[in-house]
Design a protein around this motif. Sequence first.
Motif, PDB file in Angstrom:
ATOM      1  N   ASN A 173       0.956  -1.171   0.182  1.00  0.00           N
ATOM      2  CA  ASN A 173      -0.030   0.045   0.037  1.00  0.00           C
ATOM      3  C   ASN A 173       0.819   1.411  -0.007  1.00  0.00           C
ATOM      4  N   THR A 174       1.830   1.431   0.846  1.00  0.00           N
ATOM      5  CA  THR A 174       2.515   2.672   0.992  1.00  0.00           C
ATOM      6  C   THR A 174       3.396   3.022  -0.396  1.00  0.00           C
ATOM      7  N   CYS A 175       3.795   2.111  -1.173  1.00  0.00           N
ATOM      8  CA  CYS A 175       4.203   2.528  -2.489  1.00  0.00           C
ATOM      9  C   CYS A 175       3.188   3.226  -3.191  1.00  0.00           C
ATOM     10  N   HIS A 176       2.255   2.354  -3.374  1.00  0.00           N
ATOM     11  CA  HIS A 176       1.008   2.919  -4.123  1.00  0.00           C
ATOM     12  C   HIS A 176       0.543   4.233  -3.798  1.00  0.00           C
ATOM     13  N   GLN A 177       0.316   4.446  -2.405  1.00  0.00           N
ATOM     14  CA  GLN A 177      -0.037   5.869  -1.863  1.00  0.00           C
ATOM     15  C   GLN A 177       0.854   7.013  -2.295  1.00  0.00           C
ATOM     16  N   VAL A 178       2.052   6.614  -2.213  1.00  0.00           N
ATOM     17  CA  VAL A 178       3.125   7.567  -2.313  1.00  0.00           C
ATOM     18  C   VAL A 178       3.139   8.051  -3.913  1.00  0.00           C
ATOM     19  N   SER A 179       3.246   6.950  -4.650  1.00  0.00           N
ATOM     20  CA  SER A 179       3.640   7.299  -6.172  1.00  0.00           C
ATOM     21  C   SER A 179       2.597   7.026  -7.173  1.00  0.00           C
ATOM     22  N   ALA A 180       1.379   6.537  -6.755  1.00  0.00           N
ATOM     23  CA  ALA A 180       0.393   6.414  -7.883  1.00  0.00           C
ATOM     24  C   ALA A 180      -0.366   7.660  -8.095  1.00  0.00           C
ATOM     25  N   ALA A 181      -0.986   7.934  -9.450  1.00  0.00           N
ATOM     26  CA  ALA A 181      -1.299   9.168  -9.819  1.00  0.00           C
ATOM     27  C   ALA A 181      -2.759   9.395  -9.303  1.00  0.00           C
ATOM     28  N   ASP A 182      -3.675   8.332  -9.298  1.00  0.00           N
ATOM     29  CA  ASP A 182      -5.048   8.551  -8.779  1.00  0.00           C
ATOM     30  C   ASP A 182      -5.584   7.739  -7.826  1.00  0.00           C
ATOM     31  N   ASP A 183      -5.475   8.050  -6.636  1.00  0.00           N
ATOM     32  CA  ASP A 183      -6.076   7.272  -5.502  1.00  0.00           C
ATOM     33  C   ASP A 183      -5.543   5.686  -5.615  1.00  0.00           C
ATOM     34  N   TRP A 184      -4.471   5.652  -5.475  1.00  0.00           N
ATOM     35  CA  TRP A 184      -3.660   4.557  -5.421  1.00  0.00           C
ATOM     36  C   TRP A 184      -3.441   3.792  -6.345  1.00  0.00           C
ATOM     37  N   VAL A 185      -3.979   4.197  -7.532  1.00  0.00           N
ATOM     38  CA  VAL A 185      -3.977   3.343  -8.909  1.00  0.00           C
ATOM     39  C   VAL A 185      -2.902   4.170  -9.571  1.00  0.00           C
ATOM     40  N   PHE A 186      -2.077   3.365 -10.353  1.00  0.00           N
ATOM     41  CA  PHE A 186      -0.942   3.838 -11.262  1.00  0.00           C
ATOM     42  C   PHE A 186      -1.576   4.131 -12.435  1.00  0.00           C
ATOM     43  N   THR A 187      -2.616   5.191 -12.559  1.00  0.00           N
ATOM     44  CA  THR A 187      -3.121   5.676 -13.672  1.00  0.00           C
ATOM     45  C   THR A 187      -2.225   6.116 -14.773  1.00  0.00           C
ATOM     46  N   GLN A 188      -1.045   6.719 -14.344  1.00  0.00           N
ATOM     47  CA  GLN A 188      -0.166   7.276 -15.084  1.00  0.00           C
ATOM     48  C   GLN A 188       0.403   6.357 -16.273  1.00  0.00           C
ATOM     49  N   TYR A 189       0.141   4.971 -15.829  1.00  0.00           N
ATOM     50  CA  TYR A 189       0.545   3.822 -16.728  1.00  0.00           C
ATOM     51  C   TYR A 189      -0.352   3.131 -17.532  1.00  0.00           C
ATOM     52  N   TYR A 190      -1.924   3.756 -17.616  1.00  0.00           N
ATOM     53  CA  TYR A 190      -2.910   3.015 -17.988  1.00  0.00           C
ATOM     54  C   TYR A 190      -3.683   4.124 -18.700  1.00  0.00           C
ATOM     55  N   PRO A 191      -3.327   4.179 -20.089  1.00  0.00           N
ATOM     56  CA  PRO A 191      -3.924   5.205 -20.819  1.00  0.00           C
ATOM     57  C   PRO A 191      -5.575   5.054 -21.019  1.00  0.00           C
ATOM     58  N   ILE A 192      -5.841   3.854 -20.856  1.00  0.00           N
ATOM     59  CA  ILE A 192      -7.141   3.604 -21.151  1.00  0.00           C
ATOM     60  C   ILE A 192      -7.838   4.264 -19.859  1.00  0.00           C
ATOM     61  N   LEU A 193      -7.510   4.301 -18.750  1.00  0.00           N
ATOM     62  CA  LEU A 193      -8.051   4.926 -17.380  1.00  0.00           C
ATOM     63  C   LEU A 193      -8.096   6.337 -17.552  1.00  0.00           C
ATOM     64  N   ARG A 194      -6.946   6.945 -18.179  1.00  0.00           N
ATOM     65  CA  ARG A 194      -6.867   8.557 -18.300  1.00  0.00           C
ATOM     66  C   ARG A 194      -7.917   8.716 -19.339  1.00  0.00           C
ATOM     67  N   ALA A 195      -7.983   8.188 -20.224  1.00  0.00           N
ATOM     68  CA  ALA A 195      -9.153   8.258 -21.658  1.00  0.00           C
ATOM     69  C   ALA A 195     -10.447   8.407 -20.792  1.00  0.00           C
ATOM     70  N   ALA A 196     -10.737   7.522 -20.023  1.00  0.00           N
ATOM     71  CA  ALA A 196     -12.166   7.364 -19.395  1.00  0.00           C
ATOM     72  C   ALA A 196     -12.566   8.221 -18.519  1.00  0.00           C
ATOM     73  N   LYS A 197     -11.511   8.963 -17.940  1.00  0.00           N
ATOM     74  CA  LYS A 197     -12.038   9.374 -16.767  1.00  0.00           C
ATOM     75  C   LYS A 197     -12.629  10.787 -17.189  1.00  0.00           C
ATOM     76  N   ALA A 198     -13.721  10.850 -16.400  1.00  0.00           N
ATOM     77  CA  ALA A 198     -14.667  12.004 -16.583  1.00  0.00           C
ATOM     78  C   ALA A 198     -13.977  13.277 -16.263  1.00  0.00           C
ATOM     79  N   LYS A 199     -14.290  14.135 -17.413  1.00  0.00           N
ATOM     80  CA  LYS A 199     -13.481  15.306 -17.007  1.00  0.00           C
ATOM     81  C   LYS A 199     -14.050  16.440 -16.319  1.00  0.00           C
TER      82      LYS A 199
END
Length: 199
Positions: A173-199
Amino acid sequence: MKKRSLIFSNSTITFLAIFLVFSLLQNGVKGQANSQTEFAIWDSNGELVKPESYREWIYVGTPVTPNDMNNGKAPFPEFHNAYIDPVSFAAYKATGKFPDGTILVKELVSVGSKAAVSGVGYFQGDFIGLEATVKSADHHADEPGEWAYYSFTTEAGQALKKSSPKFETASCNTCHQVSAADDWVFTQYYPILRAAKAK
Ligand code: HEC
């Protein structure tokens, strides 16, 4: 004769109407059961049960940490095919937030080959592991962000575990908390989630 056929068609209509209401109700109930718990299930020991149908969820991306670029042994070898459950994906699309009950998995796949007719590179080999993360107020009230982390991965060549206890907060958890872009999830590496996220 005329009257009889009228009665018949009336009762047909009544029958169809009842059938329609019944199917709507049934779908409604199904939709409710789908809403959170169907994808993340815990057994009576509090262990997360290995999800079965994740390859039919929403695919979000494939980070790759090849062993040969990580001193011969990447912490999570090698391709990480990541999926999110479809109900949470729909909610994320609509609200831009991961709802309670969200489960993401990453299926680990070895590098099978480094050359193909298309060129040199990294090509997927075999399935070698499965990790998961779940956001749950009920099950993870004490975890930062209410996220906890699980692993079904076993020794090479063995079947995956059928269930997994959650890891200590510091292990994952700690690494995810510190480094993931969106709520513990590494969306910076998931273009599909970035594209889907409500603007
Ligand atoms: C040093 C930091 C670090 C630690 C510790 C860590 N992770 Fe991750 N995790 C990442 C990164 C970076 C990604 C996305 C890129 C990738 O997969 O390589 C990721 C992605 C994931 C994902 C996909 C969903 C998401 O949140 O992006 C799961 C599932 C996951 N990790 C499980 C675990 C588990 C289980 C542990 C503990 C055994 C763990 N992680 C420990 C860095 C970490």
